[in-house]
Design a protein around this motif. Structure first.
Motif, PDB file in Angstrom:
ATOM      1  N   ASP A  33     -31.068 -20.216   3.532  1.00  0.00           N
ATOM      2  CA  ASP A  33     -30.906 -19.816   1.915  1.00  0.00           C
ATOM      3  C   ASP A  33     -29.485 -19.829   1.723  1.00  0.00           C
ATOM      4  N   SER A  34     -28.857 -20.845   1.056  1.00  0.00           N
ATOM      5  CA  SER A  34     -27.433 -20.696   0.711  1.00  0.00           C
ATOM      6  C   SER A  34     -27.311 -19.624  -0.277  1.00  0.00           C
ATOM      7  N   VAL A  35     -28.041 -19.216  -0.978  1.00  0.00           N
ATOM      8  CA  VAL A  35     -27.724 -18.245  -2.148  1.00  0.00           C
ATOM      9  C   VAL A  35     -27.443 -16.720  -1.359  1.00  0.00           C
ATOM     10  N   ALA A  36     -28.440 -16.264  -0.389  1.00  0.00           N
ATOM     11  CA  ALA A  36     -28.054 -15.315   0.326  1.00  0.00           C
ATOM     12  C   ALA A  36     -27.058 -15.301   1.006  1.00  0.00           C
ATOM     13  N   ALA A  37     -26.569 -16.592   1.640  1.00  0.00           N
ATOM     14  CA  ALA A  37     -25.347 -16.788   2.683  1.00  0.00           C
ATOM     15  C   ALA A  37     -24.211 -16.391   1.988  1.00  0.00           C
TER      16      ALA A  37
END
Length: 401
Positions: free
Chosen positions: A154-158
Motif C-alpha cells: 500500500d504505497s498510499v499508506a506508506a
C-alpha cells in the motif's frame, strides 16, 4: 473463555479465562479461580495457568499447562513492549490503513494516538483502517500479537509513515517488504524487540530513500534466510550498524545494500555467508564507501557475484576479496561487472589473480576488476595470462603497474 497467542511463542496459545470450569479435569491438585494449585514432592507450592495448547488444537491433543512462576519471571503480556510508529496526515478526516498479509495469527490492540483504539484479529480486519478527524502527526501504538506488517502492499499508506520509534515485542514472524516505499520515514529505531521468529526480511526498507538513521541493532536475524534488497535505495542513509547481525541462515543477499550511496563505512566483517548463494549487486553503487572488510566471507556456496561492487568509485580496498571461492559461479555472466570503478591495491589484486587461478573456475568468465593493476613480470601476471589462455577468461582491469 478466550484463547490468546503466547507472546514470542506463535505456535502456542493459552486460556486466559479464570474459571474452574476451564481446567484440565485430569490434572493433579486442586483448582480455584482458574488457577491450579499443586504441591509436588518436596513441599513447595506451584501455581500454574489453566491451559496451554497448540494454536487451533480444539481437540487438545497437544496440550499442557503454563507455570505461573515461570510466567511471572518472564513478565506478563502487559510487560511486552509495543510496536510504535508515527504517521502524518495532512487534511481533516484523512484515512490511514495498516497493511498486513495473510501470515500468522493476529490478536492485537491498536492505540491510534487520538484517544481511540481498535482490536484486530485478522490480517484484513476492517479495524486496521482509521480516519483521523484532524491533520497532524499521530503516534500509533500496537500491543498484543501482530505478526507482520507490509507497507509494500500500500504505497498510499506508506507515504504517511514518518518514523518507527520501537519495533516492539508483538510476535513478529514476517517482515518481507514491511516498510517498503516509506519514503517519508526519516528514522527507524528497533528498540526493544524480538524478531527471532522472522525468516524473511526481503526488501524490508526498500526505497526508504529519506531515511538518514536506521538503528537495526535490536534485530535477531538468526533465522532469517532472505536479506535480498534489505536496504536497497536507501540513498540518504549515513550510518548503519549491522555488526551484530547473525547471517548464518541467510541464502540470499541479492542487492542487500544496493545504492546506499551516502554510507561512508559499513561493518560486515562478522557476516557468516556460508549458505549464501546470491551476492548479485550486493554493494552496487555504494559510491561513498572507502573500504570494506569481507575477509570473513565464505563464498563457497555463491553462484552469482555479478556487479557485486559495481560503482564503488570511492573504494580503495576490499580486504579479503582475494580469498573468495569462485568455483560455484555457474554462468559466464555471473562475474561480469564485478567491481567496475573500483581500484584495488596492486598487492591485493596480485593475490586475487594468483589465488583464483589456483582454483577450478568456470570457463569463459568476463570479470571486470575496474582500474586495478597487477605487478608486471611476476606470479600475478602469469596467473592472469593462464586464466585468459587456459580458462578462456576475458579480463578488464588497469593493466600492469
Amino acid at each position: 473463555m478466550a484463547w490468546v497467542a503466547i507472546p514470542n511463542s506463535p505456535d502456542w496459545e493459552y486460556d486466559n479465562a479464570a474459571t474452574v470450569a476451564d481446567t484440565y479435569t485430569d490434572a493433579n491438585g486442586t483448582t480455584a479461580s482458574g488457577i491450579r494449585t499443586f504441591t509436588p514432592t518436596g513441599g513447595s507450592v506451584q501455581l500454574t495457568y489453566i491451559k496451554v495448547r497448540r494454536v487451533g488444537d480444539t481437540a487438545d491433543t497437544s496440550r499442557g499447562e503454563l507455570s505461573k512462576s515461570f510466567w511471572d519471571a518472564r513478565g506478563t503480556e502487559d510487560d511486552l513492549q509495543p510496536f510504535n510508529m508515527t504517521v502524518r496526515t495532512t487534511a481533516a478526516n484523512e484515512a490511514f490503513t495498516i497493511p498486513c498479509q495473510n501470515y500468522g495469527t493476529f490478536n492485537a490492540t491498536i492505540d491510534w494516538g487520538d484517544g481511540s483504539s481498535s482490536t484486530v484479529t485478522t490480517y484484513n480486519d476492517s479495524n486496521l483502517a482509521h480516519t483521523y478527524a484532524s491533520a497532524g502527526d499521530h503516534a500509533i501504538s500496537i500491543s498484543g500479537t501482530f505478526p507482520n506488517i507490509k507497507f509494500g502492499n500500500d504505497s498510499v499508506a506508506a507515504e504517511k509513515v514518518i518514523a518507527v520509534t520501537n519495533l516492539g515485542q508483538v510476535g513478529w514472524q514476517m517482515l518481507e517488504r514491511a516498510f517498503k516505499n516509506c519514503d517519508n520515514m526519516t528514522s527507524f529505531t528497533s528498540g526493544v524487540t524480538d524478531t527471532s521468529s522472522v525468516t524473511n526480511m526481503y526488501e524490508i526498507f526498500y526505497a526508504c530513500n529519506d531515511m538518514t538513521s536506521c538503528d537495526a541493532s535490536g534485530f535477531n536475524t538468526s533465522n532469517v534466510t532472505n536479506m535480498g534488497g534489505m536496504f536497497r535505495y536507501n540513498y540518504d542513509l549515513t550510518s548503519l550498524d549491522i555488526s551484530s547481525f547473525d547471517t548464518s541462515s541467510v541464502t540470499n543477499m541479492y542487492g542487500t545494500f544496493w545504492s546506499c550511496q551516502s554510507l561512508t563505512s559499513l561493518d560486515v566483517s562478522n557476516f557468516n555467508t556460508s549458505l549464501v548463494r546470491s551476492m548479485f549487486y550486493m554493494f552496487i553503487n555504494c559510491q561513498s564507501l572507502t573500504s570494506l572488510d569481507v575477509s570473513n566471507f565464505d563464498t563457497s556456496s555463491v553462484t552469482n557475484m555479478n556487479g557485486m561492487f559495481f560503482g564503488g568509485s570511492s573504494l580503495t580496498d576490499i580486504v579479503g576479496i582475494e580469498n573468495f571461492n569462485i568455483e560455484g559461479i555457474d554462468n559466464t555472466i555471473w562475474l561480469s561487472n564485478f567491481m567496475n570503478s573500483v581500484t584495488l591495491p596492486t598487492a591485493r589484486y596480485d593475490a586475487l589473480l594468483v589465488n583464483w587461478d589456483a582454483q577450478d573456475p568456470l570457463d569463459n568468465l568476463v570479470p571486470n576488476f575496474g582500474s586495478s593493476q597487477y605487478t608486471a613480470g611476476g606470479a600475478a601476471e602469469a596467473a592472469r595470462a593462464n586464466l585468459i589462455s587456459t580458462d578462456g577468461w576475458t579480463i578488464t582491469d588497469g593493466g600492469a603497474a
